[in-house]
Design a protein around this motif. Structure first.
Motif, PDB file in Angstrom:
ATOM      1  N   LEU A  11       0.823  -1.207   0.000  1.00  0.00           N
ATOM      2  CA  LEU A  11       0.000   0.000   0.000  1.00  0.00           C
ATOM      3  C   LEU A  11       0.859   1.260   0.000  1.00  0.00           C
ATOM      4  CD1 LEU A  11      -2.521  -1.187   2.731  1.00  0.00           C
ATOM      5  CD2 LEU A  11      -2.964  -1.058   0.263  1.00  0.00           C
ATOM      6  N   GLY A  12       0.937   1.914  -1.149  1.00  0.00           N
ATOM      7  CA  GLY A  12       1.555   3.235  -1.211  1.00  0.00           C
ATOM      8  C   GLY A  12       3.045   3.319  -1.044  1.00  0.00           C
ATOM      9  N   GLU A  13       3.761   2.278  -1.399  1.00  0.00           N
ATOM     10  CA  GLU A  13       5.218   2.318  -1.304  1.00  0.00           C
ATOM     11  C   GLU A  13       5.791   2.711  -2.658  1.00  0.00           C
ATOM     12  OE1 GLU A  13       9.032   2.044   0.375  1.00  0.00           O
ATOM     13  OE2 GLU A  13       7.068   2.204   1.260  1.00  0.00           O
ATOM     14  N   GLY A  14       6.456   3.826  -2.695  1.00  0.00           N
ATOM     15  CA  GLY A  14       7.048   4.312  -3.932  1.00  0.00           C
ATOM     16  C   GLY A  14       8.505   3.913  -4.036  1.00  0.00           C
ATOM     17  N   PHE A  15       9.348   4.872  -4.379  1.00  0.00           N
ATOM     18  CA  PHE A  15      10.762   4.602  -4.581  1.00  0.00           C
ATOM     19  C   PHE A  15      11.646   5.317  -3.561  1.00  0.00           C
ATOM     20  CE2 PHE A  15       9.014   3.402  -8.667  1.00  0.00           C
ATOM     21  CZ  PHE A  15       9.686   2.216  -8.893  1.00  0.00           C
ATOM     22  N   LYS A  16      11.064   5.686  -2.414  1.00  0.00           N
ATOM     23  CA  LYS A  16      11.855   6.332  -1.367  1.00  0.00           C
ATOM     24  C   LYS A  16      12.853   5.334  -0.764  1.00  0.00           C
ATOM     25  CE  LYS A  16      11.180   9.371   2.576  1.00  0.00           C
ATOM     26  NZ  LYS A  16      10.181   9.959   3.471  1.00  0.00           N
ATOM     27  N   ASN A  17      12.391   4.120  -0.468  1.00  0.00           N
ATOM     28  CA  ASN A  17      13.224   3.036   0.062  1.00  0.00           C
ATOM     29  C   ASN A  17      12.859   1.728  -0.640  1.00  0.00           C
ATOM     30  OD1 ASN A  17      14.752   4.296   2.191  1.00  0.00           O
ATOM     31  ND2 ASN A  17      12.861   4.441   3.365  1.00  0.00           N
ATOM     32  N   PRO A  18      13.067   1.608  -1.944  1.00  0.00           N
ATOM     33  CA  PRO A  18      12.597   0.411  -2.650  1.00  0.00           C
ATOM     34  C   PRO A  18      13.291  -0.875  -2.211  1.00  0.00           C
ATOM     35  CG  PRO A  18      14.004   1.713  -4.080  1.00  0.00           C
ATOM     36  CD  PRO A  18      13.764   2.528  -2.834  1.00  0.00           C
ATOM     37  N   GLN A  19      14.475  -0.762  -1.633  1.00  0.00           N
ATOM     38  CA  GLN A  19      15.206  -1.940  -1.193  1.00  0.00           C
ATOM     39  C   GLN A  19      14.614  -2.560   0.076  1.00  0.00           C
ATOM     40  OE1 GLN A  19      16.282   1.172  -1.130  1.00  0.00           O
ATOM     41  NE2 GLN A  19      17.114   1.592   0.895  1.00  0.00           N
ATOM     42  N   MET A  20      13.738  -1.844   0.775  1.00  0.00           N
ATOM     43  CA  MET A  20      13.144  -2.381   1.994  1.00  0.00           C
ATOM     44  C   MET A  20      11.878  -3.190   1.707  1.00  0.00           C
ATOM     45  SD  MET A  20      11.404  -0.576   5.309  1.00  0.00           S
ATOM     46  CE  MET A  20      12.288   0.889   5.029  1.00  0.00           C
ATOM     47  N   MET A  21      11.050  -2.701   0.805  1.00  0.00           N
ATOM     48  CA  MET A  21       9.761  -3.334   0.612  1.00  0.00           C
ATOM     49  C   MET A  21       9.471  -3.633  -0.861  1.00  0.00           C
ATOM     50  SD  MET A  21       6.071  -1.852   1.888  1.00  0.00           S
ATOM     51  CE  MET A  21       6.849  -1.026   3.227  1.00  0.00           C
ATOM     52  N   ARG A  22       9.558  -2.648  -1.706  1.00  0.00           N
ATOM     53  CA  ARG A  22       9.127  -2.766  -3.094  1.00  0.00           C
ATOM     54  C   ARG A  22       9.834  -3.920  -3.826  1.00  0.00           C
ATOM     55  NH1 ARG A  22       6.166   0.881  -6.267  1.00  0.00           N
ATOM     56  NH2 ARG A  22       6.436   0.496  -8.469  1.00  0.00           N
ATOM     57  N   TRP A  23      11.147  -3.892  -3.875  1.00  0.00           N
ATOM     58  CA  TRP A  23      11.880  -4.934  -4.580  1.00  0.00           C
ATOM     59  C   TRP A  23      11.835  -6.283  -3.854  1.00  0.00           C
ATOM     60  CZ3 TRP A  23      16.444  -1.097  -5.378  1.00  0.00           C
ATOM     61  CH2 TRP A  23      16.085  -0.171  -6.356  1.00  0.00           C
ATOM     62  N   PRO A  24      11.998  -6.335  -2.532  1.00  0.00           N
ATOM     63  CA  PRO A  24      11.882  -7.631  -1.848  1.00  0.00           C
ATOM     64  C   PRO A  24      10.490  -8.271  -2.005  1.00  0.00           C
ATOM     65  CG  PRO A  24      13.021  -6.086  -0.435  1.00  0.00           C
ATOM     66  CD  PRO A  24      12.493  -5.303  -1.600  1.00  0.00           C
ATOM     67  N   PHE A  25       9.436  -7.466  -1.986  1.00  0.00           N
ATOM     68  CA  PHE A  25       8.090  -8.022  -2.169  1.00  0.00           C
ATOM     69  C   PHE A  25       7.955  -8.633  -3.565  1.00  0.00           C
ATOM     70  CE2 PHE A  25       5.227  -5.633   1.108  1.00  0.00           C
ATOM     71  CZ  PHE A  25       6.038  -6.071   2.131  1.00  0.00           C
ATOM     72  N   GLU A  26       8.513  -7.973  -4.574  1.00  0.00           N
ATOM     73  CA  GLU A  26       8.464  -8.513  -5.932  1.00  0.00           C
ATOM     74  C   GLU A  26       9.194  -9.857  -5.996  1.00  0.00           C
ATOM     75  OE1 GLU A  26      10.171  -5.520  -8.475  1.00  0.00           O
ATOM     76  OE2 GLU A  26       8.427  -4.190  -8.276  1.00  0.00           O
ATOM     77  N   ARG A  27      10.387  -9.907  -5.423  1.00  0.00           N
ATOM     78  CA  ARG A  27      11.167 -11.161  -5.431  1.00  0.00           C
ATOM     79  C   ARG A  27      10.432 -12.260  -4.665  1.00  0.00           C
ATOM     80  NH1 ARG A  27      15.403  -7.550  -4.791  1.00  0.00           N
ATOM     81  NH2 ARG A  27      15.582  -7.954  -2.574  1.00  0.00           N
ATOM     82  N   MET A  28       9.856 -11.899  -3.522  1.00  0.00           N
ATOM     83  CA  MET A  28       9.130 -12.884  -2.734  1.00  0.00           C
ATOM     84  C   MET A  28       7.969 -13.462  -3.535  1.00  0.00           C
ATOM     85  SD  MET A  28       7.462 -12.420   1.067  1.00  0.00           S
ATOM     86  CE  MET A  28       8.659 -11.172   1.396  1.00  0.00           C
ATOM     87  N   ALA A  29       7.240 -12.600  -4.226  1.00  0.00           N
ATOM     88  CA  ALA A  29       6.105 -13.058  -5.029  1.00  0.00           C
ATOM     89  C   ALA A  29       6.573 -13.955  -6.174  1.00  0.00           C
ATOM     90  CB  ALA A  29       5.322 -11.862  -5.568  1.00  0.00           C
ATOM     91  N   MET A  30       7.731 -13.672  -6.751  1.00  0.00           N
ATOM     92  CA  MET A  30       8.258 -14.509  -7.836  1.00  0.00           C
ATOM     93  C   MET A  30       8.610 -15.907  -7.338  1.00  0.00           C
ATOM     94  SD  MET A  30      10.615 -12.046 -10.163  1.00  0.00           S
ATOM     95  CE  MET A  30      10.048 -10.411 -10.575  1.00  0.00           C
TER      96      MET A  30
END
Length: 163
Positions: free
Chosen positions: A101-120
């Motif tokens: 919910l609402g995570e942009g590119f301020k800290n993508p290494q904390m949530m955005r990119w790890p969530f994508e990898r986890m889903a893969m």
């Protein structure tokens, strides 16, 4: 919205990521309180964990279970990070909905990119990314991912109609 609600309702485990769209910088206090209230209702009785990149601590003034919240950007967050890692390790073999919910590119290494990898990697997962400006998802996730271009607060208000 009904299909997303059904995914959340039927998931064995829910990982919720909360970014800057749901923060004191972007929301009025009353609006933030209402948003967290919706999240409380949605998660009641569920096996969930919340990861937030926000630092103001508003999430700690909710009825959400403190030991199921990790805020790595806050001071003294190491024990909660370990709880998060332990919870994540228990998701394998279970249906998992990852709701960002609402995570942009301020800290993508904390949530955005790890969530994508986890889903893969997690083949029993469904990934839902909600963001007003940056809802893009990797095409490799195929039909296990949903991109919603909407403010996260508004998304939760719409989802509340399904409760």
């Amino acid at each position: 919205m009904e299909a997303i609600y059904e995914d959340i309702l039927n998931a064995e485990m829910l990982l919720i990521g909360i970014g800057e769209e749901i923060s004191e910088q972007k929301c009025e206090k009353e609006d933030l309180r209402k948003t967290y209230s919706i999240l409380e209702k949605l998660l009641k009785g569920k096996n969930y964990f919340i990861l937030t990149s926000n630092t103001e601590g508003a999430i700690h003034n909710t009825k959400l279970i403190p030991m199921l919240i990790a805020a790595p950007c806050e001071e003294n967050s190491e024990s909660q990070w370990q709880s998060y890692m332990n919870w994540i390790s228990c998701t394998l073999g279970h249906s998992l909905v990852i709701l960002e919910l609402g995570e942009g590119f301020k800290n993508p290494q904390m949530m955005r990119w790890p969530f994508e990898r986890m889903a893969m990697v997690h083949q029993k997962s469904k990934f839902i990314r909600v963001h007003e400006k940056f809802p893009q998802i990797p095409k490799e996730l195929g039909d296990r991912a949903v991109s919603i271009k909407m403010n996260s607060k508004d998304f939760l208000k719409e989802l509340e109609q399904q409760l």
